[in-house]
Write a protein that holds these residues in place. Structure first.
Motif, PDB file in Angstrom:
ATOM      1  N   ASN A 165      26.672   6.985  22.153  1.00  0.00           N
ATOM      2  CA  ASN A 165      25.802   6.914  20.999  1.00  0.00           C
ATOM      3  C   ASN A 165      25.784   7.796  19.924  1.00  0.00           C
ATOM      4  OD1 ASN A 165      24.427   4.503  22.143  1.00  0.00           O
ATOM      5  ND2 ASN A 165      23.259   5.614  23.616  1.00  0.00           N
ATOM      6  N   PHE A 166      26.384   8.973  20.320  1.00  0.00           N
ATOM      7  CA  PHE A 166      26.195  10.091  19.341  1.00  0.00           C
ATOM      8  C   PHE A 166      27.660  10.828  19.617  1.00  0.00           C
ATOM      9  CE2 PHE A 166      21.861   9.567  20.510  1.00  0.00           C
ATOM     10  CZ  PHE A 166      21.374   9.629  19.061  1.00  0.00           C
ATOM     11  N   TYR A 169      29.629  17.144  19.632  1.00  0.00           N
ATOM     12  CA  TYR A 169      29.239  18.266  18.442  1.00  0.00           C
ATOM     13  C   TYR A 169      30.480  18.484  18.090  1.00  0.00           C
ATOM     14  CZ  TYR A 169      27.395  22.782  16.580  1.00  0.00           C
ATOM     15  OH  TYR A 169      27.266  23.973  15.854  1.00  0.00           O
ATOM     16  N   ARG A 172      32.149  13.696  14.052  1.00  0.00           N
ATOM     17  CA  ARG A 172      30.862  12.551  13.356  1.00  0.00           C
ATOM     18  C   ARG A 172      31.871  11.396  13.700  1.00  0.00           C
ATOM     19  NH1 ARG A 172      32.545  11.130   8.132  1.00  0.00           N
ATOM     20  NH2 ARG A 172      34.035  12.726   7.357  1.00  0.00           N
ATOM     21  N   LYS A 173      31.255  10.199  13.632  1.00  0.00           N
ATOM     22  CA  LYS A 173      31.594   8.849  13.634  1.00  0.00           C
ATOM     23  C   LYS A 173      32.177   8.367  12.359  1.00  0.00           C
ATOM     24  CE  LYS A 173      29.121   6.875  17.646  1.00  0.00           C
ATOM     25  NZ  LYS A 173      28.215   5.866  18.084  1.00  0.00           N
ATOM     26  N   LYS A 178      33.398   2.865  14.140  1.00  0.00           N
ATOM     27  CA  LYS A 178      32.314   3.721  14.870  1.00  0.00           C
ATOM     28  C   LYS A 178      33.094   4.110  16.264  1.00  0.00           C
ATOM     29  CE  LYS A 178      30.074  -0.334  17.116  1.00  0.00           C
ATOM     30  NZ  LYS A 178      28.831  -0.990  17.259  1.00  0.00           N
ATOM     31  N   ARG A 223      21.886  17.546  16.267  1.00  0.00           N
ATOM     32  CA  ARG A 223      21.731  16.186  16.337  1.00  0.00           C
ATOM     33  C   ARG A 223      20.211  15.540  15.898  1.00  0.00           C
ATOM     34  NH1 ARG A 223      22.692  14.089  22.100  1.00  0.00           N
ATOM     35  NH2 ARG A 223      24.674  14.651  21.589  1.00  0.00           N
ATOM     36  N   ARG A 224      19.129  16.343  16.293  1.00  0.00           N
ATOM     37  CA  ARG A 224      17.971  16.093  16.026  1.00  0.00           C
ATOM     38  C   ARG A 224      17.494  16.384  14.548  1.00  0.00           C
ATOM     39  NH1 ARG A 224      15.709  18.861  19.858  1.00  0.00           N
ATOM     40  NH2 ARG A 224      15.578  20.703  18.703  1.00  0.00           N
ATOM     41  N   HIS A 227      18.952  13.329  12.770  1.00  0.00           N
ATOM     42  CA  HIS A 227      18.185  11.978  13.031  1.00  0.00           C
ATOM     43  C   HIS A 227      16.796  12.434  13.353  1.00  0.00           C
ATOM     44  CE1 HIS A 227      22.209  10.115  13.722  1.00  0.00           C
ATOM     45  NE2 HIS A 227      22.368  11.232  14.342  1.00  0.00           N
ATOM     46  N   GLU A 455      21.610  14.450   5.957  1.00  0.00           N
ATOM     47  CA  GLU A 455      22.871  14.930   6.871  1.00  0.00           C
ATOM     48  C   GLU A 455      23.686  15.969   5.684  1.00  0.00           C
ATOM     49  OE1 GLU A 455      25.222  11.582   7.752  1.00  0.00           O
ATOM     50  OE2 GLU A 455      23.957  10.897   9.109  1.00  0.00           O
TER      51      GLU A 455
END
Length: 539
Positions: A165-166, A169, A172-173, A178, A223-224, A227, A455
Motif C-alpha cells: 500500500n505504501f 521509507y 516513493r511509488k 504504482k 507517512r502520516r 497522508h 508532500e
C-alpha cells in the motif's frame, strides 16, 4: 392506480442496507446508487416506511466488521428498525455461516423481517428452503475470488512488482507505474546516512538517538505527514526512532535494489489473522529498482546492525560486538563473566545456548583478545604525516558538507514545483467559475494538487533537517585520526570506531593441543580485515 397500504405493512420501519466491495468490480459509488434506487422503489411499492439507509461502500462480504452494518445492528437493538431490505443475500454477506445465523436466528429473535429482493427471499413467507444453499454459493464466489486475487498478486510478486500500500521509507511509488519504486530524494538521504554511520561502526542505538535529536521524522511519522487522512493509533505515545527501527532498515534488501515480499499471509479469506511465512518461502526478486546504497555497503553495514545493550549494573560495553564469531560453527561469540574486562570471556553462543549438539565449549579471555587486536593494529598502522592527512581526507568524505549542490538543487526544484501548483490551482478555480471544469472533476483535481503540495512541504522540511548536520572539517578529521591512533597505542582496549573501520570479522577456533608440548593447548585467532570502503577511490 393507487395501491392500498395495509395497516400491518405500514407498521414496518424499514432499513435499506447496501454494500459493495472492491472485489465486486469498479464504480462502487454508482453501484451503491443503483442499489439505493432499487430499494427505495421496492419500499415505495409495498408501502414500507423507510427509517434509514445504511451503505458500506468498499467493504468485503466475508466479514461483518463494517461501520454501516454495526450502526444498523445498534438501531435494531434499540427497536428503531423491524425490517431489513437488501438487493440480494450476497449484499448481506458472503459468509454462509454468519449470514445464516442472522437470517435464521438473529432476525427472528429480534422480531425483524428480512427481504432479499432479487433472490425472492422473505422471512415472512414459507418458501425459503433454498436460502441456505444460496448463502453457500455466495461464499463459494467469495472464496473463488479470493483465490484468483491471491494468485494474481503472487504472479505480480514473482515478476518483481511492488504490491504494498505504501512505498518503503526512502522510496516513493512511480506515478506512471504504482508497482515500481523510485528513490525519494529527501528520505533517501536519511537512509544513506544510516548505512554510512553503521558502516563506520556506530551502534543502532546511537544512530537512533542522533536522528531523534535532529527531530527527523520516523517512517511512520513521515507517512502520516504525507497522508493526513491516516488515523494511526498511539500517535501521542510514539517513541521516535529506536534501535529496532534502525536494524530493520539496515536489514531490508529493498535499499540494495531488491524486492522482498510474501513475508506474511492471512489465515483465510474470512479471517484477519496474519501468519508469518518462513524466510525460505519469501518472494525475492533482485535488481528491480535503483538502489539507495551499494550491495557491498548493504552487506557490510548489515553485519553491524546488531543492537548492542549495556548492562545497567556493570556499565560494561563489548567493543567486539558484531565482530567476533566462532570459527567452527560460525555463530557469534558473546561475553560472559564479571563486571571488569579481565574477568570476562568471549564464548561460543552456539554452545552457550544449545550445548554440545551445536559446538564445543571453547572461549577466549576478553582482555587477551583486546591485547592481541591492539598489537596487530599497532603493527599494521604506521603512518607518515602525508598518509595521516590522506586518511583524514577519506574520513572526511563521511561527513556532511554545508553547501552541497544536490541539496540546493533539490530545494530549488521543490520551490519551483510549489509555485507551479499555486498557479495551476488558481487557474483551476477560474475554470470552475467559468464552468469549463465540472464540479466533481474540480474537487478531484483540487484534492490531488493539495495532496502534492503537502508532500512538497514535507519533503522541504525533511530536506532542512537532513542538511543541518555539522560539516566535518579537515582539521577535525586529522584530530580524530590522532585520537584514535593514540588510544590504540596508550590503551589496551581498542577504540570501537577504529575496529569497525579496519576489521571485518574476527574468528576464534576451538582450542587444540600443542603438538610440541602435549600438556598445553592453543587457540587460533583469525583477524579478517575489511576491504576498501565501498565507493572509495584508490590513491
Amino acid at each position: 392506480m393507487i395501491r392500498a397500504i395495509s395497516r400491518k405493512e405500514g407498521q414496518y420501519k424499514a432499513a435499506l442496507y447496501m454494500r459493495l466491495s472492491k472485489d465486486d468490480g469498479t464504480g462502487e459509488s454508482a453501484s451503491i446508487s443503483t442499489q439505493r434506487t432499487m430499494l427505495r422503489s421496492y419500499a415505495a411499492r409495498h408501502g414500507f416506511f423507510i427509517y434509514g439507509e445504511y451503505a458500506d461502500d468498499g467493504y468485503s462480504g466475508t466479514t461483518y466488521d463494517r461501520p454501516a452494518w454495526k450502526r444498523l445492528l445498534a438501531d435494531i437493538e434499540a427497536g428503531r428498525v423491524n425490517l431489513v431490505i437488501t438487493r440480494d443475500l450476497s449484499r448481506l454477506g458472503r459468509d454462509y455461516i454468519l449470514t445464516g445465523q442472522y437470517t435464521e436466528i438473529y432476525f427472528p429473535a429480534k422480531g425483524v423481517r428480512y427481504i432479499a429482493v432479487n433472490d425472492g427471499y422473505d422471512t415472512k413467507s414459507q418458501g425459503n428452503d433454498l436460502a441456505p444453499f444460496q448463502n453457500i454459493v455466495n461464499e463459494m464466489y467469495a472464496r473463488d475470488t479470493s483465490k484468483k486475487i491471491r494468485s494474481a498478486l503472487r504472479t505480480k510478486m514473482e515478476e518483481g512488482a511492488f504490491i504494498g500500500n505504501f512505498a518503503p521509507y526512502g522510496y516513493r511509488k512511480d506515478p506512471e507505474d504504482k508497482n515500481h519504486l523510485l528513490i525519494d530524494p529527501v528520505t533517501a538521504r536519511v537512509v544513506r546516512d544510516i548505512f554510512e554511520r553503521a558502516l563506520r561502526g556506530e551502534s543502532p542505538l546511537s544512530i537512533a538517538k542522533l536522528l531523534n535529536e535532529k527531530r527527523i521524522k520516523t517512517p511512520a511519522g513521515y507517512r502520516r505527514f504525507l497522508h493526513h487522512e491516516m488515523c494511526l493509533e498511539n500517535v501521542e505515545g510514539e517513541r521516535g526512532w529506536t534501535s529496532g527501527a534502525i536494524c530493520k532498515i539496515l536489514s531490508n534488501p529493498v535499499y540494495a535494489g531488491d524486492i522482498v515480499q510474501g513475508k506474511s499471509s492471512k489465515l483465510s479469506f474470512k479471517s484477519q489473522i496474519t501468519l508469518s511465512i518462513p524466510k525460505e518461502e519469501w518472494v525475492v526478486v533482485k535488481n528491480m529498482h535503483d538502489p539507495i546504497v551499494s550491495r557491498e555497503m548493504f552487506e557490510q553495514a548489515g553485519r553491524r546492525s546488531i543492537s548492542r545493550k549495556r548492562s545497567k549494573l556493570t556499565q560494561f560495553s563489548n567493543v567486539f560486538s558484531g565482530l567476533v564469531y566462532c570459527g567452527d560453527c560460525k555463530r557469534a561469540m558473546t561475553t560472559t563473566g564479571g563486571s571488569h574486562e579481565d574477568e570476562r570471556k568471549l564464548v561460543c553462543s552456539g554452545y552457550k545456548q544449545y550445548g554440545k549438539a551445536a559446538c564445543t565449549n571453547h572461549y577466549i579471555d576478553y582482555g587477551l583478545l583486546c591485547q592481541i587486536v591492539s598489537q596487530e593494529l599497532t603493527a599494521l598502522i604506521t603512518l607518515t604525516e602525508k598518509e595521516r592527512k590522506e586518511l583524514a581526507r577519506e574520513l572526511e568524505k563521511y561527513g556532511k558538507k554545508a553547501d552541497n549542490p544536490e541539496d540546493k538543487q533539490a530545494a530549488e526544484t521543490l520551490k519551483k514545483r510549489e509555485k507551479e501548483i499555486d498557479r495551476v490551482i488558481g487557474k483551476l478555480y477560474e475554470d470552475r467559475v467559468n464552468e469549463i471544469v465540472k464540479e466533481e472533476r474540480f474537487y478531484k483535481l483540487l484534492a490531488s494538487y493539495e495532496q502534492e503540495q503537502r508532500e512538497i512541504k514535507a519533503e522541504a522540511d525533511a530536506l532542512k533537517q537532513t542538511t543541518s548536520s555539522v560539516w566535518i572539517s579537515r582539521e577535525k578529521s586529522v584530530h580524530d585520526v590522532d585520537r584514535l591512533l593514540n588510544e590504540l597505542v596508550e590503551k589496551r582496549i581498542p577504540a570501537p570506531d577504529l575496529l569497525k573501520q579496519f576489521i571485518d570479522r574476527i574468528e576464534i577456533f576451538q582450542s587444540r593441543k600443542d603438538p610440541d608440548q602435549r600438556d598445553k593447548r592453543f587457540l587460533t585467532v583469525r583477524i579478517c580485515y575489511r576491504p576498501e570502503p565501498p565507493g572509495s577511490k584508490k590513491a
